[in-house]
Each structure stands twice: as structure tokens, then as C-alpha cells.
Design an enzyme around this catalytic site. Structure first.
Site, PDB file in Angstrom:
ATOM      1  N   GLY A   1      47.749  36.005  38.710  1.00 13.10           N
ATOM      2  CA  GLY A   1      46.568  35.559  37.985  1.00 13.10           C
ATOM      3  C   GLY A   1      45.946  36.679  37.183  1.00 13.10           C
ATOM      4  N   GLN A   2      45.073  36.286  36.259  1.00 11.68           N
ATOM      5  CA  GLN A   2      44.373  37.256  35.422  1.00 11.68           C
ATOM      6  C   GLN A   2      42.973  36.743  35.164  1.00 11.68           C
ATOM      7  OE1 GLN A   2      45.786  40.213  34.016  1.00 11.68           O
ATOM      8  NE2 GLN A   2      43.707  40.710  33.380  1.00 11.68           N
ATOM      9  N   GLY A   3      41.961  37.542  35.494  1.00 17.01           N
ATOM     10  CA  GLY A   3      40.580  37.132  35.283  1.00 17.01           C
ATOM     11  C   GLY A   3      39.804  38.189  34.540  1.00 17.01           C
TER      12      GLY A   3
ATOM     13  N   PRO B   1      43.769  41.950  36.804  1.00 15.37           N
ATOM     14  CA  PRO B   1      44.917  41.202  37.318  1.00 15.37           C
ATOM     15  C   PRO B   1      44.846  40.984  38.831  1.00 15.37           C
ATOM     16  CG  PRO B   1      45.525  43.482  36.907  1.00 15.37           C
ATOM     17  CD  PRO B   1      44.130  43.317  36.378  1.00 15.37           C
ATOM     18  N   VAL B   2      45.486  39.913  39.287  1.00 12.25           N
ATOM     19  CA  VAL B   2      45.564  39.603  40.716  1.00 12.25           C
ATOM     20  C   VAL B   2      47.035  39.533  41.109  1.00 12.25           C
ATOM     21  CG1 VAL B   2      44.939  37.982  42.540  1.00 12.25           C
ATOM     22  CG2 VAL B   2      43.428  38.271  40.561  1.00 12.25           C
TER      23      VAL B   2
ATOM     24  N   ASP C   1      28.103  32.553  39.312  1.00 16.38           N
ATOM     25  CA  ASP C   1      29.299  32.327  38.501  1.00 16.38           C
ATOM     26  C   ASP C   1      30.175  31.223  39.106  1.00 16.38           C
ATOM     27  OD1 ASP C   1      30.876  32.748  36.290  1.00 16.38           O
ATOM     28  OD2 ASP C   1      32.000  34.412  37.154  1.00 16.38           O
TER      29      ASP C   1
END
Length: 430
Positions: free
Chosen positions: A119-121, A125-126, A236
Site C-alpha cells: 500500500g501507499q498513503g 509506503p506500507v 481523519d
């Protein structure tokens, strides 16, 4: 003259004695300082970046410090005692939170040199990581150009060190080494809610599951608002910050923007995700629990409509509300992927709740405790309807069996049954 001379001598003597005593006191203080200095040096030799952790919301603080680089044997310290703990280091840990400090090498090895991207937020990155203990975790790495930064890293560790609930993503460790800041979480195998709503490769979420996910999220927020001491405002809430485990139970994640309610509610810069932001927060730059309630209302409509809030979901809702009066007729906005498979009463009840949550006036929005109660009642009513249907079905089967038994009886038995019915009818006529 002699009296003045003797007085002067006495004064000088007293001064000398006092001076000697002060010198002796200074010597012992200096000596004591030097004895303690090596201990202070060892403590301060760690790198300057520290993470303050509040233990279960009380005023006492413990500091999570970065360990020195290059130690051969990872150690764990708890209650002043050192002991071995596999390949994990635990330093100055709040025992109640059980937050572990992982080494950079551990995480580099567990992520195959950071190649297992999942993932990418906004944070960075995750990666999926397989620890030497066999545990699978998710490693979130703070990007060097992250919009959130080290402050959010410290905030997340501080809060999750004391927040524990089945509908919050558990933080199991952190790493602050070699200029990197990483957070280690329990791995949520089903990914984010957003992926299930918008990824065409994934099977659409059933209506029943969407309502259950909404209740899970509401319970997590209720805990933050009413269970945590002091209360916490998430700030959030969005579908990409809701993660799902193996059984599709939902947990609230990403606490980088979260704040304790006791901290000043006024901010200079608006932070959050467009489409989910409370209009009152935008206009006043003051966030409250009701700011989370607004975001939760947007999330409810996202579950109903399958429409991204970044694409004008609220405007779409306002247009629909003009014909629904906010209480019924919400079926026109439902996600096409549901294919009409939902309970209409449930849909209208959930949408009516969502519409109250997104009221522009914060005071008119329900509390998260209220939303939990409403969603719980909706699910309770569903279970009662299912139980009633099963009961009716069982009764119908029993009647069918009885009729079949009658059909297999002899003509005489049937005739006698008719006679008995006629006699009962006659008795009522009389």
C-alpha cells in the site's frame, strides 16, 4: 582600640569557617555529580529523537528512546530488568502498552529489503513483513517527503500506546533508526474498506456486511470519544483508513492527525481529507468530536452509494435529500453493485442516520454513542426478522408434514376428520 581589633579578628575567623564549610559542601556536590555523570552520559548517548508515551492517559510519561545503532544482541527491558526476547528489542516500554522497539535490520530482513509493498498513503509506503517469530505484520514507513512527518509518527505511537479496543488497529511496535521512522501494526489481511468499495476485481460487499462494518467503525469512534481518558478526536475518518481482518471485522487505523480533546482545539492549518471534512471545522478551524461524527456520516453514505466523497458525494446526497425529506426514499442513491439486494427499511434507517451526522450545524449531529445505539437497533431488528421468518418457515414445514400424513390416512380416518370438523362448526352455530 583593643575591642575593635578583637571584633575584627572574630569576624574574620567566622568568615573563614563559613568559607571552609562552603568549600567542603561544594567538593562533595562536585564529587557526587561526577559519580552520576557516566549514567547520564549513557542515557543521553542515545539519539535525540524520542517518543513520549502517556501511560493509560495518566499524567506520568515514559519516554521511548531510539536505541544506539549496531548493538549485536537485541535486549528487552521491563521494570528495570533486562532479558532476551528473540530478535526484538524492547526499551523503556510502558508495560501496559507492550510497544516493542524493532531494529532496522529486523524489519529490513522481514520485508525482504522492503520489496513487499502492499500500500501507499500520505504517510508513506506500507510493507508486509514476516517476522522471525512467524507473526505477519504491516510496516508503515515514513517517507522522507511525507506531508505528515515525524510529529505524526510520535502522535500515533503516543496515542496507540494507551488505546486498546477491538475496533482499533493495534500498534505492536516501532522503529526509529538510520534516519527512518516506521510503525508496525497487526496485519489486516482483507485490506482497506476503500478497496472493497472501488476495486472491480474484488467481490462487492453485501448490504448486511456494510451495516456491520458501519457499526464496527462507530464502536471504535465511540471508544475514542467516550472510553479513552482523555478523549481522542481522530480527525481523519475515511474508507481508506478502515481496515478489515480475516472475518471482515472493521478497525479504525491511521492516528497521525489524532489529538486528545484536552489539547487546544484551534488549529492554524486545516488537516484531513477533502470530502470528509466538517464544514464547521473548515470555517472555524476548530475541531471537536462532532467533526468525527460528520466524517462518519460521509462514510455511511459512501457505504450506501458506493461513491467516492472526493467526487462530490455530499452534493449528490443533498440533491437526493430534496426529494426524500431526509427520512425515506433513499433507494435512488444506492450502490449499483448491490443489485437491489438490500432491506429497504434498513437502507432508509441507515441513510436517515447518516443525514443527521452530516448536518452542517455540529450541535444537531448525534454523538457516536447515539449512532452505535441506532445501528445496534437496526441489526437487532434484522436478527428478529430472520428469527421470525425461520419460525414461520418451521411452522409451514410442520403444517406440510401434517397434511402429508392426512393424505396417507385411510378414507375412514379422513371421513371421521371431516365429521369432527362439522361437529365443531355446528357447536359454534349453536
Amino acid at each position: 582600640m583593643e575591642k575593635e581589633s578583637s571584633g575584627l579578628i572574630i569576624g574574620i575567623s567566622i568568615g573563614v569557617v563559613i568559607g571552609v564549610l562552603l568549600a567542603i559542601a561544594a567538593f562533595f556536590c562536585f564529587r557526587r555529580y561526577h559519580r552520576r555523570r557516566p549514567q547520564i552520559g549513557n542515557s543521553s548517548s542515545r539519539r535525540a529523537a524520542t517518543v513520549p508515551i502517556r501511560a493509560n492517559g495518566v499524567d506520568t510519561c515514559t519516554v521511548l528512546s531510539d536505541s544506539s545503532i549496531g548493538t549485536e544482541s537485541p535486549k528487552s527491558i521491563q521494570n528495570g530488568m533486562s532479558f532476551w526476547l528473540g530478535s526484538v528489542r524492547k526499551s523503556n516500554v510502558v508495560s501496559a502498552s507492550a510497544i516493542l522497539e524493532y531494529s532496522y535490520k529486523d524489519l529490513q530482513r522481514a520485508t525482504y529489503n522492503f520489496t513487499t509493498l502492499i500500500g501507499q498513503g500520505a504517510y508513506g509506503p506500507v510493507y508486509k513483513a514476516q517476522m522471525s517469530t512467524g507473526e505477519t505484520v504491516a510496516v508503515k514507513v515514513l517517507a522522507t517527503d511525507s506531508k505528515q512527518g515525524e510529529k505524526e509518527f510520535q502522535t500515533e505511537v503516543m496515542l496507540l500506546g494507551r488505546l486498546h479496543h477491538r475496533n482499533l488497529v493495534n500498534l505492536v511496535g516501532y522503529c526509529a533508526e538510520k534516519g527512518q521512522h516506521m510503525l508496525i501494526y497487526v496485519y489486516m489481511i482483507r485490506g482497506s474498506l476503500a478497496s472493497h468499495l472501488y476495486d472491480e476485481k474484488l467481490e462487492p460487499l453485501r448490504w448486511e456486511l456494510r451495516v456491520q462494518i458501519a457499526l464496527d467503525v462507530a464502536r471504535g469512534l465511540e471508544y475514542l470519544h467516550d472510553g479513552a481518558v482523555p478523549p481522542v478526536v481522530h480527525r481523519d475518518i475515511k474508507s481508506s483508513n478502515i481496515l478489515l481482518d480475516q472475518s471482515m471485522s472493521a478497525r479504525v487505523a491511521d492516528f497521525g492527525l489524532s489529538r486528545e480533546e484536552m489539547v487546544s482545539k484551534h488549529v492554524s492549518n486545516i488537516r484531513g481529507t477533502f470530502g470528509y471534512l466538517d464544514p464547521e471545522y473548515i470555517s472555524t478551524r476548530s475541531f471537536t468530536k462532532k467533526s468525527d461524527v460528520y466524517s462518519f456520516g460521509v462514510l455511511l453514505f459512501e457505504l450506501i452509494a458506493g461513491k467516492n466523497p472526493l467526487q462530490g458525494l455530499i452534493e449528490y446526497i443533498e440533491l437526493a435529500a430534496m426529494t426524500t425529506d431526509g427520512k425515506g426514499g433513499w433507494e435512488e442513491i444506492t450502490d449499483s453493485r448491490l443489485d437491489g439486494k438490500y432491506d429497504l427499511q434498513e437502507l432508509n434507517d441507515v441513510a436517515a442516520l447518516a443525514y443527521k451526522c452530516v448536518n452542517r450545524a455540529a450541535k444537531k449531529r448525534p454523538s457516536m454513542r447515539d449512532t452505535v445505539q441506532v445501528l445496534s437497533r437496526i441489526l437487532k431488528s434484522r436478527h428478529e426478522r430472520k428469527r421470525h421468518k425461520r419460525s414461520l418457515s418451521a411452522t409451514a414445514e410442520e403444517i406440510t408434514i401434517n397434511v402429508e400424513q392426512l393424505d396417507h390416512r385411510s378414507p375412514i380416518s379422513g371421513h371421521r376428520r371431516v365429521e369432527s370438523i362439522d361437529s365443531i362448526a355446528d357447536s359454534y352455530e349453536v
